[in-house]
Design a protein around this motif. Structure first.
Motif, PDB file in Angstrom:
ATOM      1  N   GLY A 103      -5.355 -79.903  -0.589  1.00 53.74           N
ATOM      2  CA  GLY A 103      -6.165 -78.990  -1.382  1.00 53.74           C
ATOM      3  C   GLY A 103      -7.297 -79.746  -2.052  1.00 53.74           C
ATOM      4  N   MET A 104      -8.118 -79.010  -2.781  1.00 52.98           N
ATOM      5  CA  MET A 104      -9.224 -79.610  -3.510  1.00 52.98           C
ATOM      6  C   MET A 104      -9.668 -78.635  -4.580  1.00 52.98           C
ATOM      7  SD  MET A 104     -11.294 -82.096  -4.148  1.00 52.98           S
ATOM      8  CE  MET A 104     -11.020 -83.278  -2.845  1.00 52.98           C
ATOM      9  N   ILE A 105     -10.183 -79.178  -5.652  1.00 52.81           N
ATOM     10  CA  ILE A 105     -10.853 -78.395  -6.677  1.00 52.81           C
ATOM     11  C   ILE A 105     -12.251 -78.974  -6.771  1.00 52.81           C
ATOM     12  CG2 ILE A 105     -10.873 -77.704  -9.102  1.00 52.81           C
ATOM     13  CD1 ILE A 105      -7.778 -78.253  -9.037  1.00 52.81           C
ATOM     14  N   PHE A 106     -13.239 -78.109  -6.628  1.00 57.76           N
ATOM     15  CA  PHE A 106     -14.620 -78.592  -6.647  1.00 57.76           C
ATOM     16  C   PHE A 106     -15.502 -77.635  -7.422  1.00 57.76           C
ATOM     17  CE2 PHE A 106     -13.931 -76.310  -2.654  1.00 57.76           C
ATOM     18  CZ  PHE A 106     -14.973 -75.382  -2.634  1.00 57.76           C
ATOM     19  N   GLY A 107     -16.604 -78.186  -7.945  1.00 57.04           N
ATOM     20  CA  GLY A 107     -17.580 -77.379  -8.646  1.00 57.04           C
ATOM     21  C   GLY A 107     -18.380 -76.541  -7.657  1.00 57.04           C
ATOM     22  N   LYS A 108     -18.837 -75.396  -8.131  1.00 59.30           N
ATOM     23  CA  LYS A 108     -19.651 -74.529  -7.272  1.00 59.30           C
ATOM     24  C   LYS A 108     -20.968 -75.192  -6.880  1.00 59.30           C
ATOM     25  CE  LYS A 108     -17.652 -70.224  -8.858  1.00 59.30           C
ATOM     26  NZ  LYS A 108     -17.900 -68.947  -9.561  1.00 59.30           N
ATOM     27  N   ASP A 109     -21.304 -76.287  -7.582  1.00 60.69           N
ATOM     28  CA  ASP A 109     -22.500 -77.058  -7.246  1.00 60.69           C
ATOM     29  C   ASP A 109     -22.242 -78.069  -6.134  1.00 60.69           C
ATOM     30  OD1 ASP A 109     -20.912 -78.908  -8.540  1.00 60.69           O
ATOM     31  OD2 ASP A 109     -22.443 -79.484 -10.010  1.00 60.69           O
ATOM     32  N   GLY A 110     -20.991 -78.122  -5.645  1.00 63.70           N
ATOM     33  CA  GLY A 110     -20.655 -79.044  -4.566  1.00 63.70           C
ATOM     34  C   GLY A 110     -20.008 -80.338  -5.024  1.00 63.70           C
ATOM     35  N   SER A 111     -19.862 -80.532  -6.336  1.00 64.18           N
ATOM     36  CA  SER A 111     -19.242 -81.761  -6.840  1.00 64.18           C
ATOM     37  C   SER A 111     -17.721 -81.668  -6.709  1.00 64.18           C
ATOM     38  CB  SER A 111     -19.628 -81.986  -8.301  1.00 64.18           C
ATOM     39  OG  SER A 111     -19.203 -80.889  -9.099  1.00 64.18           O
ATOM     40  N   MET A 112     -17.111 -82.760  -6.288  1.00 57.21           N
ATOM     41  CA  MET A 112     -15.660 -82.799  -6.134  1.00 57.21           C
ATOM     42  C   MET A 112     -15.014 -83.127  -7.478  1.00 57.21           C
ATOM     43  SD  MET A 112     -15.133 -82.016  -3.017  1.00 57.21           S
ATOM     44  CE  MET A 112     -16.686 -81.237  -2.561  1.00 57.21           C
ATOM     45  N   TRP A 113     -14.042 -82.341  -7.886  1.00 57.54           N
ATOM     46  CA  TRP A 113     -13.373 -82.532  -9.159  1.00 57.54           C
ATOM     47  C   TRP A 113     -12.066 -83.295  -8.998  1.00 57.54           C
ATOM     48  CZ3 TRP A 113     -13.886 -77.618 -12.693  1.00 57.54           C
ATOM     49  CH2 TRP A 113     -15.230 -77.342 -12.887  1.00 57.54           C
ATOM     50  N   CYS A 114     -11.618 -83.485  -7.785  1.00 58.71           N
ATOM     51  CA  CYS A 114     -10.436 -84.301  -7.498  1.00 58.71           C
ATOM     52  C   CYS A 114     -10.892 -85.543  -6.750  1.00 58.71           C
ATOM     53  CB  CYS A 114      -9.440 -83.536  -6.627  1.00 58.71           C
ATOM     54  SG  CYS A 114      -8.747 -82.074  -7.386  1.00 58.71           S
ATOM     55  N   SER A 115     -10.137 -86.577  -6.892  1.00 60.15           N
ATOM     56  CA  SER A 115     -10.462 -87.816  -6.200  1.00 60.15           C
ATOM     57  C   SER A 115     -10.283 -87.643  -4.693  1.00 60.15           C
ATOM     58  CB  SER A 115      -9.546 -88.927  -6.700  1.00 60.15           C
ATOM     59  OG  SER A 115      -9.665 -90.056  -5.885  1.00 60.15           O
TER      60      SER A 115
END
Length: 136
Positions: A21-33
């Motif tokens: 899985g992944m959590i990311f910002g709607k701007d395309g930035s990844m919030w998980c390593s």
């Protein structure tokens, strides 16, 4: 900001049914390593497109071209699990996604069992709801 603990919770709450899985910002930035052992790696462009479509609730591009995640194209599933968008790859892989105020929670699984899919969609919903309560 890192949401690695949230990603860990997502995987654990599905008892391993969700393999990444992944959590990311709607701007395309990844919030998980991207080094997290269960990270589903997306390009910034893939993340931005998904974020834009979920924000605008405009899935015309998804219906026509599918959703690209880590270079693989997934097509919309015929049904949705509440507010969780589900897309499927022809090789029996599914991706579940839901947006928050400024992020997207996404999960990958190979389980075709409807009960399993409901559990995964519920986990995605729970994580996104937690993030919303934090104002994210």
């Amino acid at each position: 900001m890192s949401c690695d603990a949230d990603l860990h919770s997502l995987i654990n709450s599905t008892a391993g049914l969700c393999d990444s899985g992944m959590i990311f910002g709607k701007d395309g930035s990844m919030w998980c390593s991207p080094d997290h052992p269960h990270a589903l790696v997306l390009s910034a462009d893939e993340a931005k497109r998904i974020g834009r479509e979920l924000t605008n609730q405009d899935f015309s591009g998804t219906r026509d071209q599918g959703v690209q995640v880590n270079g693989t194209v997934y097509l919309p599933e015929t049904g949705e699990w509440g507010d969780v968008l589900v897309v499927q790859h022809e090789s029996s892989e599914w991706v579940y996604m839901k947006s928050t105020n400024c992020a997207v929670v996404i999960a990958h699984s190979t389980s075709s069992d409807k009960g399993d899919q409901e559990k995964i969609a519920g986990a995605v919903d729970n994580i996104s709801t937690s993030l919303k309560k934090l104002g994210l």
